[in-house]
Design an enzyme around this catalytic site. Structure first.
Site, PDB file in Angstrom:
ATOM      1  N   ASP A 144      32.589  28.879   2.053  1.00  0.00           N
ATOM      2  CA  ASP A 144      32.544  29.462   0.668  1.00  0.00           C
ATOM      3  C   ASP A 144      31.317  29.866  -0.224  1.00  0.00           C
ATOM      4  O   ASP A 144      31.037  30.135  -1.459  1.00  0.00           O
ATOM      5  CB  ASP A 144      33.237  28.312  -0.378  1.00  0.00           C
ATOM      6  CG  ASP A 144      32.625  27.099  -0.363  1.00  0.00           C
ATOM      7  OD1 ASP A 144      31.373  27.046   0.274  1.00  0.00           O
ATOM      8  OD2 ASP A 144      32.974  26.210  -1.098  1.00  0.00           O
ATOM      9  N   CYS A 147      28.174  26.459   1.699  1.00  0.00           N
ATOM     10  CA  CYS A 147      28.341  25.665   3.145  1.00  0.00           C
ATOM     11  C   CYS A 147      26.956  24.928   3.525  1.00  0.00           C
ATOM     12  O   CYS A 147      26.864  23.773   3.938  1.00  0.00           O
ATOM     13  CB  CYS A 147      28.762  26.419   4.348  1.00  0.00           C
ATOM     14  SG  CYS A 147      27.479  27.866   4.807  1.00  0.00           S
ATOM     15  N   HIS A 268      27.494  30.388   9.266  1.00  0.00           N
ATOM     16  CA  HIS A 268      28.005  29.458   8.404  1.00  0.00           C
ATOM     17  C   HIS A 268      27.265  28.230   8.846  1.00  0.00           C
ATOM     18  O   HIS A 268      26.710  28.172  10.098  1.00  0.00           O
ATOM     19  CB  HIS A 268      29.449  29.335   9.084  1.00  0.00           C
ATOM     20  CG  HIS A 268      30.093  28.170   8.446  1.00  0.00           C
ATOM     21  ND1 HIS A 268      30.385  27.988   7.059  1.00  0.00           N
ATOM     22  CD2 HIS A 268      30.607  26.835   9.209  1.00  0.00           C
ATOM     23  CE1 HIS A 268      31.057  26.880   7.157  1.00  0.00           C
ATOM     24  NE2 HIS A 268      31.170  26.175   7.821  1.00  0.00           N
TER      25      HIS A 268
END
Length: 281
Positions: A144, A147, A268
């Site tokens: 989101d 991370c 990520h």
């Protein structure tokens, strides 16, 4: 009354005409996205959808004629595209739902095959091996924009038994980068011009760290390590087993993992936990 052969021939002519029209539409759509990479990806998905829908409708119409479910007086006429065979609204809903389910099943099969041999799965397997060597396993963090900060906050709780909020981490990072501008700005550049950030652009960069969910990278990891006065180890699939920050600080490192292919939106970070649970449990 037309014979079945005449009816099928009429329908095939109509189908060829519609395919030709769709190809013309696709070419026009491609021209509008010629120099826009993001729009090209969206366009590819839209083209696939249009082709699948047209093919599915053509198959349905052909099969319906062969099963003699379409009255001859309601067959499609080339001069009038609106005169498509009559089907009840309830049947249309059922047919649409059935077709959507078939398409979804096919997409799932394709995605499963892609995941099995694709870069995401290959990367995850490599990271799992490196984590296992350190007695760790991955701990998933939501994708989101927060991370990196959530992964570090989770590590602080696991390693230091200390609770710290994402907001506090963002504020600390922005403040640290501002106070140490000379150390950071040589590694910052405008993504469009690749020039070093101006003073206004530097301040905007820091403001985004504080007030938005902008993604964090190597500079933010460095700042986090210095703010927390704690080493941070970033496990990755390729290259060195890990990238270390804050090695001058004492204590076990906060270990997070870096993923290039986990999500289509971009890079990520996940957190880690001790691998003390039997994999067969």
């Amino acid at each position: 009354m037309e014979s079945e052969a005449d009816i099928i021939n009429t329908l095939e002519v109509k189908h060829r005409k519609e395919k030709k029209e769709l190809q013309a539409q696709i070419q026009a759509m491609k021209k509008t996205a010629k120099n826009d990479k993001t729009k090209k990806k969206e366009l590819a998905a839209e083209i696939t959808r249009l082709e699948i829908e047209l093919d599915a409708r053509h198959k349905y119409e052909t099969e319906s004629i062969k099963k003699e479910t379409i009255p001859t007086d309601s067959l499609p006429v080339l001069e009038n595209e609106s005169s498509i065979h009559k089907v009840s609204k309830a049947q249309k809903r059922r047919d649409k739902k059935s077709q959507q389910e078939k398409e979804r099943e096919e997409q799932i099969k394709l995605q499963e095959q892609e995941n099995l041999h694709g870069p995401r799965n290959t990367e995850q397997q490599a990271i799992n091996v490196r984590l296992k060597e350190k007695g760790l396993k991955g701990f998933p963090i939501p994708s989101d924009g927060d991370c990196l900060y959530k992964a570090v906050a989770h590590q602080m709780a696991v390693v230091k038994n200390k609770q710290i909020s994402v907001n506090d981490l963002r504020l600390s990072v922005a403040d640290y980068i501002r106070k140490n501008k000379d150390d950071f700005i040589p590694f910052m550049s405008n993504p469009d011009t690749l020039d070093m950030l101006t003073d206004d652009e530097f301040e905007e960069y820091c403001n985004k760290i504080e007030n938005t969910k902008v993604w964090g990278g190597q500079l933010e990891i460095r700042a986090l390590s210095n703010c927390l006065k704690h080493p941070i180890s970033v496990i990755q699939a390729t290259g060195p087993d890990s990238i270390e920050q804050g090695t001058e600080y004492d204590g076990p490192p906060l270990v997070i993992s870096y993923h290039r292919h986990m999500y289509r939106l971009g890079e990520h970070y996940n957190s880690t936990v001790p691998n003390t649970i039997d994999e067969n449990d």
